[in-house]
Scaffold this motif. Structure first.
Motif, PDB file in Angstrom:
ATOM      1  N   ARG A 197       0.822  -1.218   0.000  1.00  0.00           N
ATOM      2  CA  ARG A 197       0.000   0.000   0.000  1.00  0.00           C
ATOM      3  C   ARG A 197       0.859   1.272   0.000  1.00  0.00           C
ATOM      4  O   ARG A 197       0.330   2.376  -0.030  1.00  0.00           O
ATOM      5  CB  ARG A 197      -0.969  -0.005   1.167  1.00  0.00           C
ATOM      6  N   GLY A 198       2.176   1.115   0.016  1.00  0.00           N
ATOM      7  CA  GLY A 198       3.069   2.252  -0.153  1.00  0.00           C
ATOM      8  C   GLY A 198       3.364   3.039   1.097  1.00  0.00           C
ATOM      9  O   GLY A 198       3.686   4.232   1.027  1.00  0.00           O
ATOM     10  N   ASP A 199       3.309   2.400   2.256  1.00  0.00           N
ATOM     11  CA  ASP A 199       3.560   3.117   3.508  1.00  0.00           C
ATOM     12  C   ASP A 199       4.920   3.799   3.544  1.00  0.00           C
ATOM     13  O   ASP A 199       5.064   4.860   4.164  1.00  0.00           O
ATOM     14  CB  ASP A 199       3.449   2.151   4.690  1.00  0.00           C
ATOM     15  N   ILE A 200       5.922   3.201   2.915  1.00  0.00           N
ATOM     16  CA  ILE A 200       7.262   3.819   2.905  1.00  0.00           C
ATOM     17  C   ILE A 200       7.699   4.145   1.477  1.00  0.00           C
ATOM     18  O   ILE A 200       8.882   4.339   1.207  1.00  0.00           O
ATOM     19  CB  ILE A 200       8.300   2.923   3.597  1.00  0.00           C
ATOM     20  N   GLY A 201       6.743   4.216   0.581  1.00  0.00           N
ATOM     21  CA  GLY A 201       7.070   4.523  -0.799  1.00  0.00           C
ATOM     22  C   GLY A 201       7.724   3.338  -1.498  1.00  0.00           C
ATOM     23  O   GLY A 201       7.670   2.203  -1.011  1.00  0.00           O
ATOM     24  N   GLU A 202       8.331   3.604  -2.620  1.00  0.00           N
ATOM     25  CA  GLU A 202       8.961   2.529  -3.377  1.00  0.00           C
ATOM     26  C   GLU A 202      10.146   1.941  -2.607  1.00  0.00           C
ATOM     27  O   GLU A 202      10.997   2.674  -2.099  1.00  0.00           O
ATOM     28  CB  GLU A 202       9.425   3.057  -4.736  1.00  0.00           C
ATOM     29  N   VAL A 211       7.613  -6.374  -4.685  1.00  0.00           N
ATOM     30  CA  VAL A 211       7.667  -5.083  -5.378  1.00  0.00           C
ATOM     31  C   VAL A 211       7.374  -5.223  -6.869  1.00  0.00           C
ATOM     32  O   VAL A 211       7.089  -4.221  -7.541  1.00  0.00           O
ATOM     33  CB  VAL A 211       9.032  -4.382  -5.173  1.00  0.00           C
ATOM     34  N   THR A 212       7.432  -6.431  -7.403  1.00  0.00           N
ATOM     35  CA  THR A 212       7.140  -6.629  -8.826  1.00  0.00           C
ATOM     36  C   THR A 212       5.856  -7.438  -9.039  1.00  0.00           C
ATOM     37  O   THR A 212       5.533  -7.794 -10.170  1.00  0.00           O
ATOM     38  CB  THR A 212       8.305  -7.346  -9.533  1.00  0.00           C
ATOM     39  N   GLY A 213       5.152  -7.735  -7.956  1.00  0.00           N
ATOM     40  CA  GLY A 213       3.906  -8.482  -8.079  1.00  0.00           C
ATOM     41  C   GLY A 213       4.101  -9.969  -8.289  1.00  0.00           C
ATOM     42  O   GLY A 213       3.204 -10.658  -8.783  1.00  0.00           O
ATOM     43  N   ALA A 214       5.267 -10.496  -7.906  1.00  0.00           N
ATOM     44  CA  ALA A 214       5.569 -11.922  -8.056  1.00  0.00           C
ATOM     45  C   ALA A 214       5.725 -12.560  -6.674  1.00  0.00           C
ATOM     46  O   ALA A 214       5.940 -11.870  -5.680  1.00  0.00           O
ATOM     47  CB  ALA A 214       6.852 -12.100  -8.863  1.00  0.00           C
ATOM     48  N   GLY A 257      10.509   6.433   3.707  1.00  0.00           N
ATOM     49  CA  GLY A 257      10.705   6.014   5.093  1.00  0.00           C
ATOM     50  C   GLY A 257      11.272   4.611   5.176  1.00  0.00           C
ATOM     51  O   GLY A 257      11.808   4.086   4.190  1.00  0.00           O
ATOM     52  N   CYS A 258      11.122   3.997   6.335  1.00  0.00           N
ATOM     53  CA  CYS A 258      11.625   2.643   6.499  1.00  0.00           C
ATOM     54  C   CYS A 258      10.739   1.860   7.464  1.00  0.00           C
ATOM     55  O   CYS A 258       9.960   2.442   8.226  1.00  0.00           O
ATOM     56  CB  CYS A 258      13.073   2.638   6.994  1.00  0.00           C
ATOM     57  N   ILE A 259      10.850   0.553   7.409  1.00  0.00           N
ATOM     58  CA  ILE A 259      10.167  -0.339   8.337  1.00  0.00           C
ATOM     59  C   ILE A 259      11.234  -1.166   9.027  1.00  0.00           C
ATOM     60  O   ILE A 259      12.065  -1.796   8.360  1.00  0.00           O
ATOM     61  CB  ILE A 259       9.163  -1.259   7.629  1.00  0.00           C
ATOM     62  N   VAL A 260      11.222  -1.150  10.352  1.00  0.00           N
ATOM     63  CA  VAL A 260      12.217  -1.864  11.154  1.00  0.00           C
ATOM     64  C   VAL A 260      11.555  -3.054  11.826  1.00  0.00           C
ATOM     65  O   VAL A 260      10.550  -2.903  12.533  1.00  0.00           O
ATOM     66  CB  VAL A 260      12.838  -0.938  12.215  1.00  0.00           C
ATOM     67  N   LYS A 266       8.427   3.878  10.051  1.00  0.00           N
ATOM     68  CA  LYS A 266       8.973   5.220  10.225  1.00  0.00           C
ATOM     69  C   LYS A 266       8.843   5.977   8.909  1.00  0.00           C
ATOM     70  O   LYS A 266       9.598   5.747   7.968  1.00  0.00           O
ATOM     71  CB  LYS A 266      10.443   5.145  10.647  1.00  0.00           C
ATOM     72  N   ARG A 267       7.862   6.874   8.860  1.00  0.00           N
ATOM     73  CA  ARG A 267       7.643   7.680   7.662  1.00  0.00           C
ATOM     74  C   ARG A 267       8.263   9.053   7.858  1.00  0.00           C
ATOM     75  O   ARG A 267       8.187   9.633   8.948  1.00  0.00           O
ATOM     76  CB  ARG A 267       6.142   7.833   7.384  1.00  0.00           C
ATOM     77  N   GLU A 268       8.851   9.577   6.805  1.00  0.00           N
ATOM     78  CA  GLU A 268       9.437  10.910   6.884  1.00  0.00           C
ATOM     79  C   GLU A 268       8.354  11.935   7.220  1.00  0.00           C
ATOM     80  O   GLU A 268       7.309  11.983   6.570  1.00  0.00           O
ATOM     81  CB  GLU A 268      10.114  11.277   5.562  1.00  0.00           C
ATOM     82  N   GLY A 269       8.598  12.718   8.266  1.00  0.00           N
ATOM     83  CA  GLY A 269       7.668  13.774   8.634  1.00  0.00           C
ATOM     84  C   GLY A 269       6.459  13.312   9.424  1.00  0.00           C
ATOM     85  O   GLY A 269       5.509  14.095   9.614  1.00  0.00           O
TER      86      GLY A 269
END
Length: 338
Positions: free
Chosen positions: A140-145, A193-196, A252-255, A276-279
């Motif tokens: 769903r794009g929580d941390i972008g690509e 990330v590629t749908g596989a 951002g990142c996911i830890v 952890k999302r930027e901002g």
């Protein structure tokens, strides 16, 4: 509804953890075990209150009251034991790694296909709801690509040339023992990330140290995928590198502090990860299961026996083979001792 009945090959710590986890399962039970001697099998079975023990592997495999065999022995024994189970028409849950190299993995997979039995390589973290929750956040794009993955699994054990962790004849080394977690995680997320279901590395380089026995005691692989995603994967059996995984995205990142074993405790029911999302404020995602991860895995096996393979994101046969090929490449890329 009758429970799916497991027989266990092995009487070590992992076999014990498996039996302990299944005590409260509503769909699975351990009914028998076999050890390296009849006495060990009997002692183990009494310890966990099993219905019986087997004096030999053949006796276990002849037992019509065993539906699935859990292989929990050192790596080099897996191939022969899995093949013996398959030949007798038993379903198989085998501890990771399924075998010690891709060639032997192919033999086991081909045998299971021909005999029509269920087979799963036991990377139990792949069966935990933590993975589903993580994949949903990435999709769903929580941390972008997603750009890069860091995955570590390492611990310190004193050098013992006769230990399975250091003796090459027993499959010693961190890459086979725990590097497969890191590699399978990176391959899984590269697929997401590629749908596989998974993706294979297009490039792999490795550095590390082989100890006095020749076993890799610490090693890092740097891998790249066709999508542009990269990963650094570190494993160790003589160094405390930790058990953390981090996904780095554009936003951002996911830890994940303990993606492999919840809280680092095999019977634990709780785990978490941090987004952890930027901002934005950090978000802690808490997850709790009703049973330990070994039971979650066994119950998934029980529900999927008629399908031959467990549902994604558990390890499919193609995923298992791809992962072993990647581990072969990792070991080959690491310079020999001296």
């Amino acid at each position: 509804m009758s429970k799916v009945r497991f027989g266990v090959i092995g009487t070590g710590g992992i076999a014990a953890d498996f039996c302990e986890a299944l005590r409260g399962s509503a769909t699975c039970e351990v009914v028998s075990a076999v050890g390296s001697s009849a006495e060990k099998g009997a002692t183990f079975s009494r310890r966990f209150g099993l219905a019986r023990s087997a004096a030999t592997l053949n006796e276990l495999l002849q037992d019509e009251g065993v539906d699935v065999v859990y292989v929990a022995t050192p790596h080099p024994a897996h191939e022969a034991q899995a093949l013996a189970c398959i030949e007798m028409g038993k379903h198989v849950l085998c501890e990771k790694p399924l075998t010690v190299d891709a060639a032997s993995t192919e033999r086991v997979l081909q045998a299971a296909k021909q005999r029509g039995v269920f087979l799963l390589e036991g990377y139990m973290y792949r069966c935990h709801p933590l993975l589903t929750a993580l994949i949903d956040r990435v999709k769903r794009g929580d941390i972008g690509e997603l750009r890069h993955i860091k995955a570590d699994f390492g611990f310190r054990v004193p050098r013992d040339p006769q230990s399975r962790l250091f003796d090459l004849k027993l499959g010693g080394g961190g890459i086979l023992d725990v590097g497969g977690y890191c590699m399978s995680f990176a391959r899984l997320m590269a697929g997401v990330v590629t749908g596989a279901p998974f993706a294979e590395p297009t490039r792999l380089q490795a550095v590390g140290f082989r100890g006095p026995t020749g076993a890799d005691e610490i090693s890092t692989a740097v891998v790249s995928f066709a999508s542009g995603l990269t990963a650094t994967l570190t494993c160790a059996v003589h160094h405390r590198v930790g058990t953390e995984a981090v996904l780095y995205g554009e936003a951002g990142c996911i830890v994940l502090p303990d993606p492999w074993i919840p809280q680092g405790v095999r019977q634990s029911l709780e785990t978490s990860f941090v987004v952890k999302r930027e901002g934005a404020e950090e978000e802690v995602v808490q997850l709790r299961t009703e049973r330990p991860t070994y039971a979650v895995q066994a119950e998934l096996v029980a529900s999927a026996l008629s399908s031959g393979q467990a549902p994604w994101p558990a390890m499919s046969w193609d995923d298992t083979l791809g992962n072993m090929r990647a581990l072969d490449a990792w070991r080959a890329a690491l310079a020999p001792a001296g």
